[in-house]
Design a protein around this motif. Structure first.
Motif, PDB file in Angstrom:
ATOM      1  N   ASP A   8       0.813  -1.208   0.000  1.00 45.06           N
ATOM      2  CA  ASP A   8       0.000   0.000   0.000  1.00 45.06           C
ATOM      3  C   ASP A   8       0.847   1.259   0.000  1.00 45.06           C
ATOM      4  OD1 ASP A   8      -2.359   1.400  -0.076  1.00 45.06           O
ATOM      5  OD2 ASP A   8      -2.579   1.455   2.104  1.00 45.06           O
ATOM      6  N   GLY A   9       1.941   1.257  -0.752  1.00 41.68           N
ATOM      7  CA  GLY A   9       2.786   2.434  -0.827  1.00 41.68           C
ATOM      8  C   GLY A   9       3.679   2.626   0.374  1.00 41.68           C
ATOM      9  N   ARG A  27      -5.385  -4.819  -6.680  1.00 36.78           N
ATOM     10  CA  ARG A  27      -5.507  -3.859  -7.783  1.00 36.78           C
ATOM     11  C   ARG A  27      -6.449  -4.414  -8.830  1.00 36.78           C
ATOM     12  NH1 ARG A  27      -0.702  -2.878  -8.243  1.00 36.78           N
ATOM     13  NH2 ARG A  27      -0.709  -0.855  -7.265  1.00 36.78           N
ATOM     14  N   TRP A  87      -2.242   4.439 -12.226  1.00 42.06           N
ATOM     15  CA  TRP A  87      -2.276   4.105 -10.800  1.00 42.06           C
ATOM     16  C   TRP A  87      -2.470   5.305  -9.884  1.00 42.06           C
ATOM     17  CZ3 TRP A  87       2.209   0.072  -9.812  1.00 42.06           C
ATOM     18  CH2 TRP A  87       1.976  -1.071 -10.612  1.00 42.06           C
ATOM     19  N   ASP A  92      -0.302   5.211  -5.995  1.00 33.45           N
ATOM     20  CA  ASP A  92       0.724   4.185  -6.124  1.00 33.45           C
ATOM     21  C   ASP A  92       1.504   4.431  -7.411  1.00 33.45           C
ATOM     22  OD1 ASP A  92       2.214   1.999  -5.515  1.00 33.45           O
ATOM     23  OD2 ASP A  92       0.653   0.518  -5.884  1.00 33.45           O
ATOM     24  N   TRP A  96       7.990   1.989  -6.811  1.00 32.38           N
ATOM     25  CA  TRP A  96       8.081   1.809  -5.363  1.00 32.38           C
ATOM     26  C   TRP A  96       8.287   0.346  -4.988  1.00 32.38           C
ATOM     27  CZ3 TRP A  96       3.513   5.233  -3.188  1.00 32.38           C
ATOM     28  CH2 TRP A  96       3.887   6.579  -3.271  1.00 32.38           C
ATOM     29  N   THR A 248       5.279   8.383   0.157  1.00 25.92           N
ATOM     30  CA  THR A 248       4.928   7.327   1.089  1.00 25.92           C
ATOM     31  C   THR A 248       4.718   7.988   2.446  1.00 25.92           C
ATOM     32  OG1 THR A 248       7.191   6.881   1.802  1.00 25.92           O
ATOM     33  CG2 THR A 248       6.449   5.791  -0.213  1.00 25.92           C
TER      34      THR A 248
END
Length: 265
Positions: A8-9, A27, A87, A92, A96, A248
């Motif tokens: 989740d980031g 997703r 995204w 997101d 990452w 983040t």
């Protein structure tokens, strides 16, 4: 640095104890690379030119000794930009994640440019003596990437590097060169078999939350300009405008660069 799984980031990072892990987000099948071929194509004007001195943060490249990579770099910049656009509602971005995720984006660019790829395949490798530097026994191993492009066959070993740039220091460039050296060491043990060997590093600059949003572009320009001092054969970068200020729970990480060094012996 980060954990192997996207959360989740947010990531588990040894330098940032406050980073938390959460359940991986589900997703939808219409987002990300599944829809990237149908996404809006970014304007050609944001793509840099080979050896062009104009710096465009949204996407650029320096082909240097591997000039045939120009179409691949253009597609790579588009892949990152289109995926980030897909995204952004979920807060997101594709850079990452881990090394394999970044490699898959590069592979997608090669396919879209008209190349052929094979990832994570078994092959024989050769031990190299630490003192004599001579080849020793053959042992089984894996190669990160094989691809064919413009009449050449390439094999590559890839690494990733999170490049802290909250403060502008020369240690950042030293860290990137060290990671390139590590990738070169790994690809040297693969027999070339008439293939050109590449060491690849996916480098992601990040800034702690104390950095003002207005400063990010200026810091990125300095970071990208410093890439010219690296021991590379070719490189490219992409910092899509739609996600450049996304963060983040501990930092900004606005994009990615791909650093390539060809290994001859």
């Amino acid at each position: 640095f980060f954990g192997e799984t996207p959360f989740d980031g947010r990531f588990a990072h040894p330098d940032f104890p406050g980073a938390t892990r959460t359940r991986p987000r589900q997703r939808s099948t219409t987002s990300g690379l599944h829809a990237v071929t149908h996404a809006k194509i970014i304007p050609e004007k944001i793509i840099g030119q080979c050896m062009n001195t104009t710096l465009r943060l949204e996407g650029g490249f320096r082909c240097k000794q591997i000039r045939c990579f120009k179409p691949i770099y253009k597609e790579w910049i588009k892949v990152l930009t289109e995926t980030a656009e897909q995204w952004k509602r979920e807060q997101d971005v594709p850079w990452w994640y881990n090394e394999r995720a970044s490699l898959s984006l590069f592979v997608g660019a090669i396919w879209r440019a008209g190349g052929l790829c094979l990832e994570e395949y078994s092959d024989e490798k050769r031990a190299i003596g630490p003192r004599t530097h001579r080849f020793g026994e053959v042992y089984p191993g894996r190669v990160d990437l094989f691809f064919s492009w413009r009449g050449y066959d390439f094999i590559a070993e890839a690494k990733q590097k999170w490049s802290g740039y909250t403060r502008n220091t020369k240690n950042t460039i030293a860290g990137l060169n060290s990671k390139l050296k590590e990738a070169r060491k790994d690809i040297r043990v693969s027999h070339p078999n008439r293939q050109r060997r590449l060491a690849i590093v996916f480098a992601r600059p990040y800034f702690k939350q104390g950095v003002e949003v207005e400063e990010i572009n200026a810091r990125l320009e300095t970071w990208v300009a410093n890439l010219a001092d690296l021991n590379t054969t070719s490189y490219a970068w992409a910092f899509p405008r739609c996600a450049r200020h996304m963060r983040t729970n501990w930092s900004y990480c606005p994009g990615e660069a791909i650093l390539i060094r060809e290994v001859w012996r």
